[in-house]
Design a protein around this motif. Structure first.
Motif, PDB file in Angstrom:
ATOM      1  N   TYR A 192       0.687  -1.427  -0.066  1.00  0.00           N
ATOM      2  CA  TYR A 192      -0.145   0.075  -0.107  1.00  0.00           C
ATOM      3  C   TYR A 192       0.875   1.229  -0.076  1.00  0.00           C
ATOM      4  CZ  TYR A 192      -4.526  -2.386   0.619  1.00  0.00           C
ATOM      5  OH  TYR A 192      -5.613  -3.086   0.730  1.00  0.00           O
ATOM      6  N   TYR A 193       1.747   1.200   0.735  1.00  0.00           N
ATOM      7  CA  TYR A 193       2.750   2.439   0.913  1.00  0.00           C
ATOM      8  C   TYR A 193       3.417   2.641  -0.500  1.00  0.00           C
ATOM      9  CZ  TYR A 193       6.837   5.197   1.863  1.00  0.00           C
ATOM     10  OH  TYR A 193       7.622   6.252   2.010  1.00  0.00           O
ATOM     11  N   GLU A 194       3.981   1.618  -1.291  1.00  0.00           N
ATOM     12  CA  GLU A 194       4.600   1.911  -2.622  1.00  0.00           C
ATOM     13  C   GLU A 194       3.464   2.397  -3.550  1.00  0.00           C
ATOM     14  OE1 GLU A 194       6.071  -1.877  -3.536  1.00  0.00           O
ATOM     15  OE2 GLU A 194       8.067  -1.688  -2.205  1.00  0.00           O
ATOM     16  N   LEU A 195       2.115   1.777  -3.592  1.00  0.00           N
ATOM     17  CA  LEU A 195       1.189   2.405  -4.530  1.00  0.00           C
ATOM     18  C   LEU A 195       0.919   3.676  -4.082  1.00  0.00           C
ATOM     19  CD1 LEU A 195      -0.847  -1.020  -4.732  1.00  0.00           C
ATOM     20  CD2 LEU A 195       0.617  -0.011  -6.419  1.00  0.00           C
ATOM     21  N   VAL A 196       0.576   4.300  -3.155  1.00  0.00           N
ATOM     22  CA  VAL A 196       0.168   5.511  -2.443  1.00  0.00           C
ATOM     23  C   VAL A 196       1.506   6.525  -2.852  1.00  0.00           C
ATOM     24  CG1 VAL A 196      -0.806   6.671  -0.703  1.00  0.00           C
ATOM     25  CG2 VAL A 196      -1.843   4.421  -1.115  1.00  0.00           C
ATOM     26  N   THR A 202      -4.393   5.625  -5.524  1.00  0.00           N
ATOM     27  CA  THR A 202      -4.888   5.841  -4.013  1.00  0.00           C
ATOM     28  C   THR A 202      -6.387   5.159  -4.103  1.00  0.00           C
ATOM     29  OG1 THR A 202      -5.877   7.891  -4.243  1.00  0.00           O
ATOM     30  CG2 THR A 202      -3.820   7.755  -3.395  1.00  0.00           C
ATOM     31  N   PHE A 203      -7.229   5.377  -3.057  1.00  0.00           N
ATOM     32  CA  PHE A 203      -8.746   4.684  -3.105  1.00  0.00           C
ATOM     33  C   PHE A 203      -9.477   5.828  -3.971  1.00  0.00           C
ATOM     34  CE2 PHE A 203     -12.929   4.399  -1.419  1.00  0.00           C
ATOM     35  CZ  PHE A 203     -13.270   3.178  -1.000  1.00  0.00           C
ATOM     36  N   LEU A 208     -11.349   2.051 -10.314  1.00  0.00           N
ATOM     37  CA  LEU A 208     -10.492   0.936 -10.205  1.00  0.00           C
ATOM     38  C   LEU A 208      -9.770   1.224  -8.706  1.00  0.00           C
ATOM     39  CD1 LEU A 208      -9.081  -1.098 -11.537  1.00  0.00           C
ATOM     40  CD2 LEU A 208      -7.161   0.356 -12.372  1.00  0.00           C
ATOM     41  N   GLY A 209      -9.450   2.481  -8.229  1.00  0.00           N
ATOM     42  CA  GLY A 209      -8.790   2.441  -7.107  1.00  0.00           C
ATOM     43  C   GLY A 209      -9.808   2.055  -6.119  1.00  0.00           C
ATOM     44  N   SER A 210     -11.078   2.236  -6.018  1.00  0.00           N
ATOM     45  CA  SER A 210     -12.047   1.972  -5.272  1.00  0.00           C
ATOM     46  C   SER A 210     -12.299   0.550  -4.816  1.00  0.00           C
ATOM     47  CB  SER A 210     -13.298   2.800  -5.319  1.00  0.00           C
ATOM     48  OG  SER A 210     -13.954   2.268  -6.465  1.00  0.00           O
ATOM     49  N   ALA A 211     -12.134  -0.119  -6.247  1.00  0.00           N
ATOM     50  CA  ALA A 211     -12.555  -1.635  -6.391  1.00  0.00           C
ATOM     51  C   ALA A 211     -11.397  -2.305  -5.766  1.00  0.00           C
ATOM     52  CB  ALA A 211     -12.698  -2.029  -7.802  1.00  0.00           C
ATOM     53  N   PHE A 212     -10.261  -1.992  -5.990  1.00  0.00           N
ATOM     54  CA  PHE A 212      -8.658  -2.407  -5.565  1.00  0.00           C
ATOM     55  C   PHE A 212      -8.423  -2.355  -4.166  1.00  0.00           C
ATOM     56  CE2 PHE A 212      -4.257  -2.356  -4.377  1.00  0.00           C
ATOM     57  CZ  PHE A 212      -3.911  -3.380  -4.863  1.00  0.00           C
ATOM     58  N   TYR A 213      -8.899  -1.195  -3.586  1.00  0.00           N
ATOM     59  CA  TYR A 213      -8.482  -1.046  -2.036  1.00  0.00           C
ATOM     60  C   TYR A 213      -9.566  -1.633  -1.356  1.00  0.00           C
ATOM     61  CZ  TYR A 213      -4.332   1.685  -2.831  1.00  0.00           C
ATOM     62  OH  TYR A 213      -3.134   2.135  -3.457  1.00  0.00           O
ATOM     63  N   GLY A 214     -10.895  -1.496  -1.934  1.00  0.00           N
ATOM     64  CA  GLY A 214     -12.089  -2.179  -1.222  1.00  0.00           C
ATOM     65  C   GLY A 214     -11.964  -3.471  -1.223  1.00  0.00           C
ATOM     66  N   LEU A 215     -11.616  -4.247  -2.079  1.00  0.00           N
ATOM     67  CA  LEU A 215     -11.398  -5.789  -2.076  1.00  0.00           C
ATOM     68  C   LEU A 215     -10.142  -6.213  -1.212  1.00  0.00           C
ATOM     69  CD1 LEU A 215     -12.345  -6.970  -5.699  1.00  0.00           C
ATOM     70  CD2 LEU A 215     -13.430  -7.646  -3.535  1.00  0.00           C
ATOM     71  N   THR A 216      -8.883  -5.530  -1.452  1.00  0.00           N
ATOM     72  CA  THR A 216      -7.830  -5.961  -0.895  1.00  0.00           C
ATOM     73  C   THR A 216      -7.712  -5.585   0.640  1.00  0.00           C
ATOM     74  OG1 THR A 216      -6.440  -4.035  -1.566  1.00  0.00           O
ATOM     75  CG2 THR A 216      -6.191  -6.053  -2.965  1.00  0.00           C
ATOM     76  N   GLY A 217      -8.507  -4.342   0.934  1.00  0.00           N
ATOM     77  CA  GLY A 217      -8.766  -3.839   2.209  1.00  0.00           C
ATOM     78  C   GLY A 217      -9.570  -4.908   3.090  1.00  0.00           C
TER      79      GLY A 217
END
Length: 277
Positions: A192-196, A202-203, A208-217
């Motif tokens: 998460y640190y590297e991506l953000v 970010t979310f 796409l950001g909301s889907a990625f962080y929603g599912l992985t989070g």
């Protein structure tokens, strides 16, 4: 003796077999509390993202925190009842009852993750790849996947060692499982640190950001809960609370952990590998 039996039956939890062989029905409110809390939390989050002008803004603001509290309280009560509190060995059907409850809880989780995957499927319907898509599939994800798969293996054979009466092997494998779960969470935090920070992904980076962080989070939250349960089981194991005939908490925790691992493999295939095609 009859008087002592009556006292024991009066103070024992529901779902046990008394000295006369009478079975008592087990009832637990906590899975229901957790499920209602989770549903309320998801409803509040959904209304926040898609409600727009259709619902008052205060509604999701109230629903999400109330649901989060209900979920935490339900899980805490359930964990205390199923994994912490001392139980009588004479309780009949304990293992089957709690295993069934865990299976029902995981069935509701399947529905939750399925909704997230459906949302991601709608994201993929549009133009692909999107304008801002950092490389998601890297060595860190592969290492994390290997760690999580290995943790399922160690937990499985650790439980087998407990059933075989090999206490030292059981403690060693359970401790390794706990360590692997913690390292996985650290790895996801680094990801998460590297991506953000490095990729500015970010979310808020579109749907796409909301889907990625929603599912992985959501999955990370499940891993964190699993690490907590394994940590509790490990602490109790050091005190000798589990035996080959008294392993309900280990059995139900294993079911949960194997489910979390299976969901992660699907996530990797759909989100990480899928982002490259």
């Amino acid at each position: 003796m009859a008087g002592s039996t009556d006292v024991a039956s009066e103070h024992a939890p529901d779902g046990y077999e008394d000295e006369d062989g009478h079975e008592h029905e087990h009832r637990s409110r906590w899975p229901l509390v957790a499920a209602v809390g989770a549903a309320t939390l998801y409803l509040g989050a959904g209304l926040f993202f898609v409600g727009g002008d259709l619902v008052p803004s205060v509604l999701p603001t109230v629903l999400a925190p109330v649901g989060a509290v209900g979920l935490v309280v339900g899980l805490a009560g359930w964990a205390n009842e199923a994994f912490v509190a001392d139980y009588r060995q004479s309780r009949g059907g304990e293992s089957a009852l709690y295993s069934t409850t865990m299976v029902l809880f995981l069935a509701s989780d399947v529905a939750t993750f399925s909704a997230g995957f459906v949302y991601y499927a709608f994201v993929r319907v549009g133009a692909w790849p999107p304008d801002h898509l950092p490389p998601l599939l890297g060595s860190l994800v592969l290492v994390n996947t290997a760690l999580l798969v290995a943790s399922s293996v160690t937990l499985h054979y650790g439980h087998e060692a407990l059933e075989a009466g090999n206490r030292q092997r059981y403690l060693g494998l359970l401790g390794v499982t706990l360590l692997l779960g913690v390292v996985f969470l650290v790895g996801q935090t680094v990801e998460y640190y590297e991506l953000v920070v490095e990729d500015s992904f970010t979310f808020s980076s579109g749907i796409l950001g909301s889907a990625f962080y929603g599912l992985t989070g959501l999955h990370g939250l499940h891993v964190a809960l699993g690490v907590l349960l394994i940590g509790i089981a490990f602490g109790r194991s050091l005190r000798g609370h589990y035996t080959p005939d008294r392993d309900t908490a280990i059995r139900t925790t294993s079911l949960y952990w194997h489910f979390v691992d299976a969901v992660w493999i699907v996530l990797v295939l759909v989100l990480y590998v899928g982002s490259t095609v």
